[in-house]
Design a protein around this motif. Sequence first.
Motif, PDB file in Angstrom:
ATOM      1  N   GLY B 321       2.584  -1.143   5.638  1.00 59.83           N
ATOM      2  CA  GLY B 321       1.539  -2.158   5.516  1.00 59.83           C
ATOM      3  C   GLY B 321       0.869  -2.097   4.158  1.00 59.83           C
ATOM      4  O   GLY B 321       0.694  -1.018   3.579  1.00 59.83           O
ATOM      5  N   GLY B 322       0.474  -3.245   3.637  1.00 60.67           N
ATOM      6  CA  GLY B 322      -0.080  -3.309   2.291  1.00 60.67           C
ATOM      7  C   GLY B 322      -1.379  -2.524   2.117  1.00 60.67           C
ATOM      8  O   GLY B 322      -1.652  -1.991   1.048  1.00 60.67           O
ATOM      9  N   LEU B 323      -2.176  -2.434   3.191  1.00 60.28           N
ATOM     10  CA  LEU B 323      -3.475  -1.768   3.047  1.00 60.28           C
ATOM     11  C   LEU B 323      -3.319  -0.262   2.837  1.00 60.28           C
ATOM     12  O   LEU B 323      -4.208   0.405   2.313  1.00 60.28           O
ATOM     13  CB  LEU B 323      -4.355  -2.045   4.276  1.00 60.28           C
ATOM     14  CG  LEU B 323      -4.688  -3.520   4.524  1.00 60.28           C
ATOM     15  CD1 LEU B 323      -5.553  -3.669   5.774  1.00 60.28           C
ATOM     16  CD2 LEU B 323      -5.406  -4.137   3.315  1.00 60.28           C
ATOM     17  N   SER B 324      -2.151   0.281   3.239  1.00 57.70           N
ATOM     18  CA  SER B 324      -1.946   1.728   3.126  1.00 57.70           C
ATOM     19  C   SER B 324      -1.911   2.190   1.674  1.00 57.70           C
ATOM     20  O   SER B 324      -2.062   3.372   1.396  1.00 57.70           O
ATOM     21  CB  SER B 324      -0.639   2.124   3.822  1.00 57.70           C
ATOM     22  OG  SER B 324       0.473   1.577   3.132  1.00 57.70           O
ATOM     23  N   TYR B 325      -1.698   1.256   0.748  1.00 63.38           N
ATOM     24  CA  TYR B 325      -1.642   1.633  -0.668  1.00 63.38           C
ATOM     25  C   TYR B 325      -3.040   1.801  -1.279  1.00 63.38           C
ATOM     26  O   TYR B 325      -3.163   2.321  -2.384  1.00 63.38           O
ATOM     27  CB  TYR B 325      -0.833   0.601  -1.465  1.00 63.38           C
ATOM     28  CG  TYR B 325       0.639   0.571  -1.078  1.00 63.38           C
ATOM     29  CD1 TYR B 325       1.592   1.194  -1.872  1.00 63.38           C
ATOM     30  CD2 TYR B 325       1.066  -0.051   0.094  1.00 63.38           C
ATOM     31  CE1 TYR B 325       2.937   1.188  -1.512  1.00 63.38           C
ATOM     32  CE2 TYR B 325       2.402  -0.061   0.461  1.00 63.38           C
ATOM     33  CZ  TYR B 325       3.332   0.552  -0.345  1.00 63.38           C
ATOM     34  OH  TYR B 325       4.656   0.545   0.016  1.00 63.38           O
ATOM     35  N   GLY B 326      -4.051   1.311  -0.563  1.00 55.86           N
ATOM     36  CA  GLY B 326      -5.430   1.483  -1.024  1.00 55.86           C
ATOM     37  C   GLY B 326      -5.678   0.956  -2.424  1.00 55.86           C
ATOM     38  O   GLY B 326      -6.487   1.509  -3.167  1.00 55.86           O
ATOM     39  N   ALA B 327      -4.951  -0.091  -2.795  1.00 53.34           N
ATOM     40  CA  ALA B 327      -5.022  -0.600  -4.167  1.00 53.34           C
ATOM     41  C   ALA B 327      -4.907  -2.115  -4.143  1.00 53.34           C
ATOM     42  O   ALA B 327      -4.492  -2.703  -3.144  1.00 53.34           O
ATOM     43  CB  ALA B 327      -3.877  -0.015  -4.994  1.00 53.34           C
ATOM     44  N   VAL B 328      -5.268  -2.755  -5.252  1.00 51.06           N
ATOM     45  CA  VAL B 328      -5.163  -4.217  -5.320  1.00 51.06           C
ATOM     46  C   VAL B 328      -3.706  -4.643  -5.166  1.00 51.06           C
ATOM     47  O   VAL B 328      -3.391  -5.582  -4.450  1.00 51.06           O
ATOM     48  CB  VAL B 328      -5.736  -4.733  -6.653  1.00 51.06           C
ATOM     49  CG1 VAL B 328      -5.491  -6.235  -6.797  1.00 51.06           C
ATOM     50  CG2 VAL B 328      -7.227  -4.443  -6.723  1.00 51.06           C
ATOM     51  N   TYR B 329      -2.806  -3.915  -5.856  1.00 54.83           N
ATOM     52  CA  TYR B 329      -1.390  -4.268  -5.808  1.00 54.83           C
ATOM     53  C   TYR B 329      -0.625  -3.253  -4.968  1.00 54.83           C
ATOM     54  O   TYR B 329      -0.506  -2.103  -5.371  1.00 54.83           O
ATOM     55  CB  TYR B 329      -0.804  -4.332  -7.228  1.00 54.83           C
ATOM     56  CG  TYR B 329      -1.502  -5.346  -8.094  1.00 54.83           C
ATOM     57  CD1 TYR B 329      -1.266  -6.709  -7.932  1.00 54.83           C
ATOM     58  CD2 TYR B 329      -2.438  -4.952  -9.048  1.00 54.83           C
ATOM     59  CE1 TYR B 329      -1.923  -7.647  -8.707  1.00 54.83           C
ATOM     60  CE2 TYR B 329      -3.099  -5.888  -9.839  1.00 54.83           C
ATOM     61  CZ  TYR B 329      -2.837  -7.230  -9.659  1.00 54.83           C
ATOM     62  OH  TYR B 329      -3.500  -8.161 -10.423  1.00 54.83           O
ATOM     63  N   PRO B 330      -0.098  -3.672  -3.809  1.00 51.83           N
ATOM     64  CA  PRO B 330       0.676  -2.741  -2.987  1.00 51.83           C
ATOM     65  C   PRO B 330       2.167  -2.838  -3.319  1.00 51.83           C
ATOM     66  O   PRO B 330       2.573  -3.613  -4.203  1.00 51.83           O
ATOM     67  CB  PRO B 330       0.407  -3.246  -1.573  1.00 51.83           C
ATOM     68  CG  PRO B 330       0.215  -4.724  -1.733  1.00 51.83           C
ATOM     69  CD  PRO B 330      -0.348  -4.939  -3.129  1.00 51.83           C
ATOM     70  N   GLY B 331       2.969  -2.066  -2.611  1.00 55.66           N
ATOM     71  CA  GLY B 331       4.423  -2.165  -2.725  1.00 55.66           C
ATOM     72  C   GLY B 331       4.937  -1.634  -4.048  1.00 55.66           C
ATOM     73  O   GLY B 331       4.211  -0.991  -4.814  1.00 55.66           O
ATOM     74  N   PRO B 332       6.204  -1.926  -4.352  1.00 56.55           N
ATOM     75  CA  PRO B 332       6.813  -1.391  -5.572  1.00 56.55           C
ATOM     76  C   PRO B 332       6.090  -1.781  -6.865  1.00 56.55           C
ATOM     77  O   PRO B 332       5.848  -0.926  -7.717  1.00 56.55           O
ATOM     78  CB  PRO B 332       8.226  -1.983  -5.524  1.00 56.55           C
ATOM     79  CG  PRO B 332       8.518  -2.129  -4.066  1.00 56.55           C
ATOM     80  CD  PRO B 332       7.211  -2.553  -3.462  1.00 56.55           C
ATOM     81  N   ILE B 333       5.689  -3.046  -7.002  1.00 53.16           N
ATOM     82  CA  ILE B 333       4.995  -3.418  -8.241  1.00 53.16           C
ATOM     83  C   ILE B 333       3.651  -2.694  -8.317  1.00 53.16           C
ATOM     84  O   ILE B 333       3.198  -2.297  -9.398  1.00 53.16           O
ATOM     85  CB  ILE B 333       4.824  -4.962  -8.375  1.00 53.16           C
ATOM     86  CG1 ILE B 333       4.278  -5.335  -9.760  1.00 53.16           C
ATOM     87  CG2 ILE B 333       3.932  -5.536  -7.294  1.00 53.16           C
ATOM     88  CD1 ILE B 333       5.187  -5.082 -10.927  1.00 53.16           C
TER      89      ILE B 333
END
Lengths: 247, 460
Positions: B321-333
């Motif tokens: 899930g995108g929120l798990s990155y705790g950042a504006v930009y999730p995923g590979p980028i």
Amino acid sequence: MKVALFVPCFINVLYPKVGIATLELLEKLGCEVVVPPDQTCCGQPMATAGCHDDAAAAEALFVDNFAGFEAIIGPSASCVQHIRKHLFAIAQTDAVKHVRAHTFELVEFVHDILAVRDFPWARLDKLIGLHNSCSALRSLDQAATSELPEQRVSKARTLLEGVAGIRFAEPKRPDECCGFGGVFSVFEEAVSVRMGQDKVADHAQAGAELIVSADTSCLMHQQGCAQRQGRSIGFAHIAQVLNGDLS
Amino acid sequence: MSRVDHAGHAREFLRDEAHRQFHDQRLWELREKRDAQSRAVPEWERLREAASAIKTHTLSQLADYLEQFEAAARANGVTVHWARDGTEHNAIVHRLLAAAGVDTLVKSKSMLMEECELRPFLEARGITVMETDLGERIQQLDKQPPSHVVVPAVHKLRGDVSEVFHHTLGTEAGCEDVPTLARAQREHTRPFYARAQAGMTGANFLVAETGAVVVCTNEGNADLSANVPPLHIVSAGIEKLIPRQADLGLFVRLLSRSALGSPITQYTSHFRAPREGGAMHIVLVDNGRSTRLKQDRFWSSLKCIRCGACMNTCPVYRRSGGLSYGAVYPGPIGAVIDPTFNLHRYSQLPYASTLNGSCTQVCPVKINLHEQIYAWRQVIAEADELPPARRRLMRVLGRTLGDPARFRAAVRIGGALRRRLPRLLLYLPLNTWGRGRELPPMPKETFQEWYRRERGRDKP
């Protein structure tokens, strides 16, 4: 043809049968195989963690062991791609450049260089799930991927078609990563396990009785997930199939 | 700020089977639609090559193109502002709004505004900010950041939206009828277009030769935000430039095919000059971009057109899930961009990848994402940002694997332990591998032992 056999550290210790099958297969195909006794590891585990300083000794040792050979064959796409593309913790001497340019993954060596297509001593009456590792797919270009429009036949599949009796299961996401990823498997344990479970489930729903891959690390992870879930699906390295070990 | 614990957040995300399954399947479907669209364009790979080349060229002469864009925009009657960072950006926007007496602002989706944390900044100064993109609005009502750059609420099930709308918009409890929910949201939001004294949009592309701002949406909300209120403010990162109007078609062909697997967005809107009686401002924001441009291994991340294809294909993103990155930009980028904002805080993100390379192959502008993720790990280790236990583990591993004698000794000891310890001890919580997996078998002898026994020099 004289070749050096590179047996990756975890295959040496945990899956000796894969090393033996690779050795015997190469011999069956007419190679004179040398096994440098002091080989350990290519350095990949430390390098994928970002710790190139810690990978340097293993990389230097690898080059010492293999610099004298014209062809270095390893039954692991992941380790071979490390040698070829990422061996930069050490100075790029002529010996290092030579080793990087002359290290081959087993499938590409048999498919491209020996150009063998038939394995008459082998037979396998099973529906198999072919797992092409991400290193084999997207780094060593051994098969077309679903992302790109290009049509290309999988080298591993071409070789396996030379084994009588084999049939192929068709999973829904044939080139989705299985979630091993080296340090990823422990740094991101929960996602890694989930990916492994999903991968095995996809093969199982496609009817696969045996998952075959040229990468034992992917298999080790998938097998660990499958066993914990009590699944009965089997696992084998492609060398074991081509050598006729499962016949 | 402490490190974002992606692995921990992902573990939480995976506990909920319904959400996990939906999230993975929904994004995989976008990937499959993207595959179908790309295969329907015979020159797809040439389009990617060309888009990458145009972006590379533009970035190599960015200062010139920025000045060209500024001059063209000014000639069109647009006021251009320059912001070094998020703070300057927010101050400029606030000054413009305050000067016009704005108390209500409608805005369309913009990752840059998220990056600058504009909304909380303005709200703290008494300005009501209304998100007009449906997904962003859901996230705003739920007080969550977007979890994906294109589909911001993709981690939510229909029931989640129903619950948010029930508590915030007063829809009937348990109502999961999509048209009803959509209508309630629309009825609530629409009056704000008329009430707002200013509208803000982001920009997908800035055309240097014409000074035009191009915004791609599927809801038409950017057009309403830009065209209804008298004041239109555009926030755009300096990397959004393309040289000519003629280059635009290429990017428009790639963008929505890559993002959602649709041939084009419903609306591709070109804003070039203020409306009669209105005003138009463009704020060009650096916020770390020119520093990134100087980084040998990472500058090409600036080619990104924010399509989100790398997220849709990423097997880790789909399962965390995108929120798990705790950042504006999730995923590979995100794993590639976020560390440039704060290396310590985002030092775990480049490890939230198996380096499988699928992201690189779907990227419409050919950013070598997985190679940059790999390179970031080296930066992180060298900056001593690996947690100490992991760093020590790698030291020990490196020393053992770098020396044949030590390696053999370790194998002997490890093998003995593995064979003798009872299962209970083998699978202690310390054994991260064994939480969800069985350990590999422990054969009686290694390959090298077998080889010495079977093929040793004394043997024939």
